[in-house]
Design a protein around this motif. Structure first.
Motif, PDB file in Angstrom:
ATOM      1  N   TYR A 155       0.737  -1.229  -0.112  1.00  0.00           N
ATOM      2  CA  TYR A 155       0.220  -0.205   0.095  1.00  0.00           C
ATOM      3  C   TYR A 155       0.607   1.081  -0.072  1.00  0.00           C
ATOM      4  N   VAL A 156       1.824   1.462   1.173  1.00  0.00           N
ATOM      5  CA  VAL A 156       2.999   2.512   1.097  1.00  0.00           C
ATOM      6  C   VAL A 156       3.550   2.374  -0.388  1.00  0.00           C
ATOM      7  N   MET A 157       4.170   1.720  -1.151  1.00  0.00           N
ATOM      8  CA  MET A 157       4.637   1.973  -2.331  1.00  0.00           C
ATOM      9  C   MET A 157       4.416   1.844  -3.393  1.00  0.00           C
ATOM     10  N   LEU A 158       2.813   1.704  -3.245  1.00  0.00           N
ATOM     11  CA  LEU A 158       2.062   1.713  -4.280  1.00  0.00           C
ATOM     12  C   LEU A 158       1.431   3.328  -4.362  1.00  0.00           C
ATOM     13  N   LEU A 159       0.673   3.513  -3.273  1.00  0.00           N
ATOM     14  CA  LEU A 159       0.388   4.376  -3.193  1.00  0.00           C
ATOM     15  C   LEU A 159       0.957   6.108  -2.278  1.00  0.00           C
ATOM     16  N   ALA A 160       1.632   5.297  -1.235  1.00  0.00           N
ATOM     17  CA  ALA A 160       2.680   7.112  -0.550  1.00  0.00           C
ATOM     18  C   ALA A 160       3.074   7.597  -1.515  1.00  0.00           C
ATOM     19  N   LEU A 161       4.786   6.260  -2.502  1.00  0.00           N
ATOM     20  CA  LEU A 161       5.302   6.949  -2.462  1.00  0.00           C
ATOM     21  C   LEU A 161       5.609   7.514  -4.055  1.00  0.00           C
ATOM     22  N   PRO A 162       6.119   8.168  -4.266  1.00  0.00           N
ATOM     23  CA  PRO A 162       5.796   9.108  -5.763  1.00  0.00           C
ATOM     24  C   PRO A 162       6.552   8.197  -6.159  1.00  0.00           C
ATOM     25  N   ASP A 163       6.775   8.733  -7.951  1.00  0.00           N
ATOM     26  CA  ASP A 163       7.847   8.121  -8.932  1.00  0.00           C
ATOM     27  C   ASP A 163       8.600   8.706  -9.168  1.00  0.00           C
ATOM     28  N   GLY A 216      25.696   0.468  -8.596  1.00  0.00           N
ATOM     29  CA  GLY A 216      26.382   0.113  -7.301  1.00  0.00           C
ATOM     30  C   GLY A 216      25.983  -0.213  -6.050  1.00  0.00           C
ATOM     31  N   ALA A 217      26.616   0.036  -5.316  1.00  0.00           N
ATOM     32  CA  ALA A 217      26.148  -0.186  -3.408  1.00  0.00           C
ATOM     33  C   ALA A 217      24.860   1.416  -3.700  1.00  0.00           C
ATOM     34  N   VAL A 218      23.398   0.716  -2.867  1.00  0.00           N
ATOM     35  CA  VAL A 218      23.286   2.768  -2.828  1.00  0.00           C
ATOM     36  C   VAL A 218      23.000   2.272  -1.081  1.00  0.00           C
ATOM     37  N   LEU A 219      22.647   1.354  -0.549  1.00  0.00           N
ATOM     38  CA  LEU A 219      22.422   1.431   1.043  1.00  0.00           C
ATOM     39  C   LEU A 219      23.348   2.315   1.739  1.00  0.00           C
ATOM     40  N   SER A 220      22.231   3.731   2.944  1.00  0.00           N
ATOM     41  CA  SER A 220      23.826   4.425   3.205  1.00  0.00           C
ATOM     42  C   SER A 220      24.215   3.093   3.965  1.00  0.00           C
ATOM     43  N   ILE A 221      24.136   2.120   4.638  1.00  0.00           N
ATOM     44  CA  ILE A 221      25.566   1.053   5.696  1.00  0.00           C
ATOM     45  C   ILE A 221      26.436   0.530   4.280  1.00  0.00           C
ATOM     46  N   THR A 228      27.214   2.767   1.289  1.00  0.00           N
ATOM     47  CA  THR A 228      28.234   4.349   1.060  1.00  0.00           C
ATOM     48  C   THR A 228      28.412   4.871   1.540  1.00  0.00           C
ATOM     49  N   GLY A 229      27.768   4.583   2.952  1.00  0.00           N
ATOM     50  CA  GLY A 229      27.792   5.866   3.843  1.00  0.00           C
ATOM     51  C   GLY A 229      26.632   6.808   3.847  1.00  0.00           C
ATOM     52  N   GLY A 230      25.462   6.692   2.558  1.00  0.00           N
ATOM     53  CA  GLY A 230      24.457   7.480   2.937  1.00  0.00           C
ATOM     54  C   GLY A 230      24.731   8.212   1.139  1.00  0.00           C
ATOM     55  N   GLY A 231      23.870   8.729   0.961  1.00  0.00           N
ATOM     56  CA  GLY A 231      23.568  10.005   0.613  1.00  0.00           C
ATOM     57  C   GLY A 231      23.390   9.414  -1.442  1.00  0.00           C
ATOM     58  N   ARG A 232      23.133   8.034  -1.769  1.00  0.00           N
ATOM     59  CA  ARG A 232      23.135   7.532  -2.673  1.00  0.00           C
ATOM     60  C   ARG A 232      21.637   7.251  -3.281  1.00  0.00           C
ATOM     61  N   ILE A 233      21.001   7.640  -1.875  1.00  0.00           N
ATOM     62  CA  ILE A 233      19.371   7.312  -2.371  1.00  0.00           C
ATOM     63  C   ILE A 233      18.331   7.940  -1.258  1.00  0.00           C
ATOM     64  N   ASP A 234      17.083   8.238  -1.874  1.00  0.00           N
ATOM     65  CA  ASP A 234      16.296   9.161  -1.261  1.00  0.00           C
ATOM     66  C   ASP A 234      15.638   8.244   0.369  1.00  0.00           C
ATOM     67  N   PRO A 235      16.080   8.909   1.207  1.00  0.00           N
ATOM     68  CA  PRO A 235      15.756   8.095   2.513  1.00  0.00           C
ATOM     69  C   PRO A 235      14.531   7.496   2.578  1.00  0.00           C
ATOM     70  N   MET A 237      12.388   1.697   2.953  1.00  0.00           N
ATOM     71  CA  MET A 237      10.750   1.100   2.816  1.00  0.00           C
ATOM     72  C   MET A 237      11.311   0.132   2.170  1.00  0.00           C
ATOM     73  N   ILE A 238      12.912  -0.095   2.199  1.00  0.00           N
ATOM     74  CA  ILE A 238      13.316  -1.376   1.662  1.00  0.00           C
ATOM     75  C   ILE A 238      13.542  -2.051   3.029  1.00  0.00           C
ATOM     76  N   TYR A 239      13.992  -1.181   4.222  1.00  0.00           N
ATOM     77  CA  TYR A 239      14.477  -1.694   5.634  1.00  0.00           C
ATOM     78  C   TYR A 239      13.003  -2.346   5.909  1.00  0.00           C
TER      79      TYR A 239
END
Ligand code: HEM
Ligand SMILES: Nc1ncnc2c1ncn2[C@@H]1O[C@H](COP(=O)(O)OP(=O)(O)OP(=O)(O)O)[C@@H](O)[C@H]1O
Ligand SMILES: Nc1ncnc2c1ncn2[C@@H]1O[C@H](COP(=O)(O)OP(=O)(O)OP(=O)(O)O)[C@@H](O)[C@H]1O
Ligand SMILES: [Mg+2]
Ligand SMILES: [Mg+2]
Lengths: 229, 226, 232, 226, 232
Positions: free
Chosen positions: A23-31, A171-176, A178-185, A190-192
């Motif tokens: 529900y969150v994925m499809l309706l709450a998060l934007p494209d 490449g790696a995206v998760l902040s653990i 990369t140290g963060g910054g490559r993906i929207d929090p 949502m992945i977590y």
């Protein structure tokens, strides 16, 4: 009886959780800006790889313990987690392929990450195959355990492939990592969220497979005993 | 008729022990994928050239799988001197040889038919256009490979003849069949039909099969009994 | 009728003559005990009779036909040193296979009957790989008798059988002889063999040093033959 | 010292019985050569591109031929339950394993060293320029291949589908070693030295060898005894 | 000193218990005859004692040490159903191989001596492939005795031996016992075994139904034990 209840409960929780995540994925998060709607497959792609890696890790540990203690319970745990792990590998491959088809325009390419993911899948299919080929449960458990320990190296390589080779695969995206910054929090969040839900599902499946395996073992014992010379 | 029945019994025995658990098909499937993955490391899989090598790669994989399957064919009889019991039974040596060859053939065909679609997907190639002809080529070439390989396998149990017939020569003997198969497969996958000048390869395959099958049948008794 | 007629057989392994000048004749319904020390040539002779190996010289007629004639092969039952069973097939499958190879009418039924007779019916679906040595030998015996052969060639059939199985085998052999089948068996367990055998042959270094009806002395003193006809 | 002596005894036994019949060596050798010849049909041997595939082709052939040798390694112990006697003797499982691996290694090296000049002739390639380095790569990579192969040969000896199962299981495991060997061989044949960025492959080979040798030694007892 | 001490051993094949609750203790210098019908579990027990297979339960001490201790393995001689000889190697090479594996000082010399003792010196350079069954068994016996073991585990050692070879083996065993070695042998040839054995164990479907000194009755009537302690 209580064990069964716990299983049902866990299954129920993971189901509800997954529905809520959807529900969150499809309706709450934007494209996403570049990829559009399809990026949402990420929420299943990445957690299912994590889940299968966890399963394979568990299997390697269980195999080691089996070799040490010769307690067939560990062996049962190892098969169950490999089987569930392979199922999630297939999910990972399928989601990846679909994603690739849409983003890159092809189902498959011989990129290091992809190739190693496929190799890992093959290695663990080999594990299941090897098990099927033995009649004698003791040597089946032993030989499979040894293979399982060797097999884990390919999981490590798959995991590290993006660091070791220049790949077409992102490449790696998760902040653990990369140290963060490559993906929207929010996306990372949502992945977590989805990962534990899938893990819970995996745990339920493992438990069910373990029960089945134990029952089969007892059945086999009965057959042998009635047919003693 | 009697020959046919005997061939079936012998082939059935070999197949039964292979298929005992359903693992055989799984093994063939994963084997096929593994080989194709290996190829992707050896040659550049994204290049255009790959299309012109398709037959070559496929038959290389088959030759390889074949060698492994065939090598075991008679070795399987060694443990409890089982071959003695077969040779002493009223079954003729020719039936025995053909039975074993038939079992190997079937196994090889399974591997091949599993490999083909996997190859198609992974290397992005379509092979369905000419499938009846392709199947024919597979059948003919596999039989040629199998007959020679089974012969080789039989030689390994007979020490005396092994020296004379030099196993080192037997594998190279497969080359004509494999060459023809490679050529035809490439043509059938890459183009949309067999050009007239390539029909000679089909004739070569048929000739190869006939010659070596007759030779093998003629020599079966000598090779098995010593 | 003559079951086996051997005339001046010679068998060489390389230059070593494992059999020299073997001649004898065995009528149907007789039971020949083939005796001889280790390496005397018993197995070699039995293999030649079974058509598994060719003598370099000499004439051999088995059941009135050339050796290796498919018809005569169909009426021979063999049991060799190797038990000739497939480890990865079950007991039943092994017997069914050989029943089909020998062209028996209803392989399944025949196989089951012989499993029962050899006391293996409870383990008929177990793989031979899981059998103990004696169980294998029993199964091999079942295989040899399966197609009701007219000539039985048994190489040390009593090996690793327990007391009951030995009784069983002796019973089977007795029955076969009663049906006027012919039996040739080699063995080192003389006591067990003497009860049945009508004839005795002694091989010594590839030569037949004694051939004839079983001497009465051997019943009470099995090694009598070795002492009188074998070189000490 | 004791370990070394035991390893030599075990390896010596395997080599002696192999050289007596040469069954496996002949098969592997002729098979490798057939594969090399087949490649020349599969790909255009005169094209420039072949130079960039040389390592890939060679190691593919070695991997295939190697499977025949590895298959036989423990199967050789099956006939009279010989493995029992080895396991019951005071020799440690590690020595036994290393001895067998050493024998396989030598056999594989023989196949490789015979194939290399054949390859050079068939594809018109000179490989002599960098031979000491090439030899090093061959030694390292073959050892990696052998260690994994010997281990899995022990795991699969008792299987019906051993011939199909063994390569299916080992190739995915060997891929790192094969990949490195392919890369380095190509570089050594095509160019006149190892560029600095390719030294990582040598490190990978060494690491691979060390990791899998230790794993194998640690697990040898378990695998052999059960 | 205690040579073998077994305490509540269980061995399962899969979930089938091939050995149940086996406990016994054997002192050095004793000779135990392990009897039992086909499939009783004799081979399984001997393999466990030899360290070739692990019991799922129970404690086993061999020669005062853990089973599978390299030192104890060096003092054990085994002879199993499979003769464990390499077909492609000659008799001498086989013995030399095992002498080296057991760390014997002069393998060549030792191997030759044992070839002589087992009467195989004339064929020392022939490949095992060319040996008759009895010759193989002799060679296997030589292999088992080669390193002068303190504990001998012999599984049906009399199989396919001729009268002289049986005497020879009995002599070797007698010698070993005189040196205060310990012997455990399983066999179906009771008569040959009874002359030597001081103790007898009877296995019945994986259980020890009799263990003790050899009853005097068994010398004259070897099947006595089966009748009194085996079922029916
Ligand atoms: C069949 C095709 C594919 C396969 C086999 C595959 C395989 C994998 C694997 C094994 C992981 C491991 C996650 C980890 O590092 O723990 C992963 C992660 C990931 N994949 Fe894919 N993938 C495929 C296609 C794609 C495509 C087409 C995309 C997007 C363009 C993609 C994006 C990602 C992302 C963003 C991650 C997370 C990376 C990280 O943080 O570690 N994948 N994939
Ligand atoms: N690998 C195996 N897998 C399953 N069952 C086995 C295996 N080996 C032996 N068995 C079973 O264990 C039991 C005991 O076998 P074992 O070989 O110890 O008997 P034994 O006393 O030596 O008999 P024999 O006198 O016939 O040699 C038998 O019922 C046999 O079927
Ligand atoms: N394949 C072979 N190659 C060379 N010599 C052989 C071969 N088989 C047997 N021999 C030799 O032939 C002789 C007779 O062997 P055979 O097997 O017939 O003896 P046997 O009487 O059956 O002895 P046993 O009682 O020990 O089984 C022996 O000296 C043996 O070494
Ligand atoms: Mg014999
Ligand atoms: Mg036994």
């Amino acid at each position: 009886m209580t064990r069964e209840r716990v299983l049902y409960l866990m299954g129920g929780i993971s189901a509800i959780w997954l529905v809520r995540n959807l529900y969150v994925m499809l309706l709450a998060l934007p494209d996403e800006v570049e990829q559009g709607a399809i990026y949402r497959i990420l929420f299943f792609h990445v957690p299912s790889w994590f889940t299968c890696f966890t399963g394979f890790f568990l299997a390697a540990v269980a195999s080691g313990l089996y070799l040490k203690t010769k307690n067939s319970l560990w062996d049962t745990l190892a098969v169950a987690s490999v089987e569930v792990g392979v199922a999630f590998t297939l999910v990972g491959l399928a989601t990846g392929s679909i994603w690739a088809r849409i983003i890159w325009g092809i189902w498959w390419t011989w990129d290091a990450r992809l190739t190693w993911a496929l190799i890992t899948c093959l290695v663990y299919m080999g594990y299941l195959m090897l098990r099927g080929a033995f009649d004698d449960p003791t040597s089946r458990a032993k030989n499979a355990a040894v293979l399982c320990i060797f097999a884990f190296t390919s999981v490590v390589i798959t995991f590290k492939a993006i660091d070791w080779w220049r790949t077409q695969h992102p490449g790696a995206v998760l902040s653990i990592r990369t140290g963060g910054g490559r993906i929207d929090p929010a996306m990372e969040q949502m992945i977590y969220q989805n990962w534990p839900a899938l893990m819970l599902l995996a745990a339920v499946l493992v438990a069910i497979r373990m029960r089945q395996e134990t029952m089969q073992r007892e059945l086999e014992a009965l057959r042998r005993r009635t047919h003693a010379f | 008729m009697k020959l046919l029945r005997e061939v079936c019994v012998v082939a059935g025995k070999d197949l039964r022990s292979e298929f005992r658990t359903k693992e055989c098909l799984n093994a063939a499937l994963s084997f096929a994928i593994v080989i194709l993955v290996l190829f992707s490391f050896a040659v550049d899989p994204s290049s255009e050239q790959i299309r012109e090598m398709s037959g070559g790669l496929l038959w290389l994989a088959f030759a390889f799988a074949g060698a492994l399957i065939l090598n075991q064919s008679f070795a399987r009889e060694l443990p409890n001197d089982c071959l003695d019991a077969l040779v002493a039974s009223p079954v003729s040596a020719a039936a025995l040889f053909l039975g074993k060859a038939a079992a190997n053939w079937l196994l090889l065909m399974i591997v091949e038919l599993v490999c083909l679609p996997v190859f198609g997907v992974l290397y992005n190639m379509s092979w369905l256009g000419q499938w009846p002809l392709l199947l024919l080529v597979f059948l003919l070439a596999s039989w040629g490979v199998t007959v020679i390989g089974t012969m080789f396998s039989a030689l390994t149990v007979n020490l005396r003849l092994r020296e004379l017939m030099l196993p080192t020569l037997i594998y190279p003997m497969m080359i004509p069949a494999l060459m023809a198969a490679m050529q035809l497969t490439t043509v059938l996958i890459a183009t949309s039909g067999v050009p007239p000048e390539d029909w000679i390869w089909v004739r070569l395959l048929v000739g190869f099969d006939i010659i070596f099958t007759s030779l093998a049948i003629a020599l079966a008794e000598v090779v098995l009994l010593g | 009728m003559t079951a086996v007629q051997a005339n001046n057989l010679w068998k060489y392994y390389g230059d070593y003559p494992a059999l020299r000048q073997i001649s004898f004749q065995l009528e149907t319904g007789q039971c020949l005990a083939l005796l001889g020390r280790n390496g005397a040539g018993k197995t070699t002779l039995l293999r030649i009779l079974a058509g598994l190996s060719r003598p370099q010289q000499g004439i051999l007629r088995v059941l009135g036909r050339e050796s290796r004639d498919p018809n005569s092969r169909a009426s021979i039952g063999i049991l060799g040193h190797g038990i000739a069973l497939y480890e990865e097939l079950s007991a039943l499958e092994n017997l069914k296979l050989f029943a089909s190879l020998y062209g028996v009418a209803d392989p399944e039924d025949r196989a089951r009957r012989w499993l029962e007779r050899t006391g293996l019916d409870t383990v008929s679906d177990s793989l031979v790989r899981e059998f103990s040595r004696g169980m294998r030998q029993r199964l091999a015996i079942a295989r040899a008798f399966l197609h009701e052969p007219v000539l039985l060639l048994l190489d040390e059939p009593f090996t690793s059988l327990d007391d009951r199985a030995i009784k069983l085998l002796q019973g089977l052999l007795g029955e076969a002889l009663a049906r006027r089948s012919t039996v040739i068996l080699s063995t080192h367990q003389l006591r067990e063999a003497m009860e049945l055998s009508t004839h005795v042959a002694l091989l010594h270094r590839g030569q037949l040093t004694f051939y004839g009806e079983r001497p009465a002395e051997m019943l009470s003193d099995p090694t009598w033959l070795y002492r009188t006809h074998g070189e000490s």
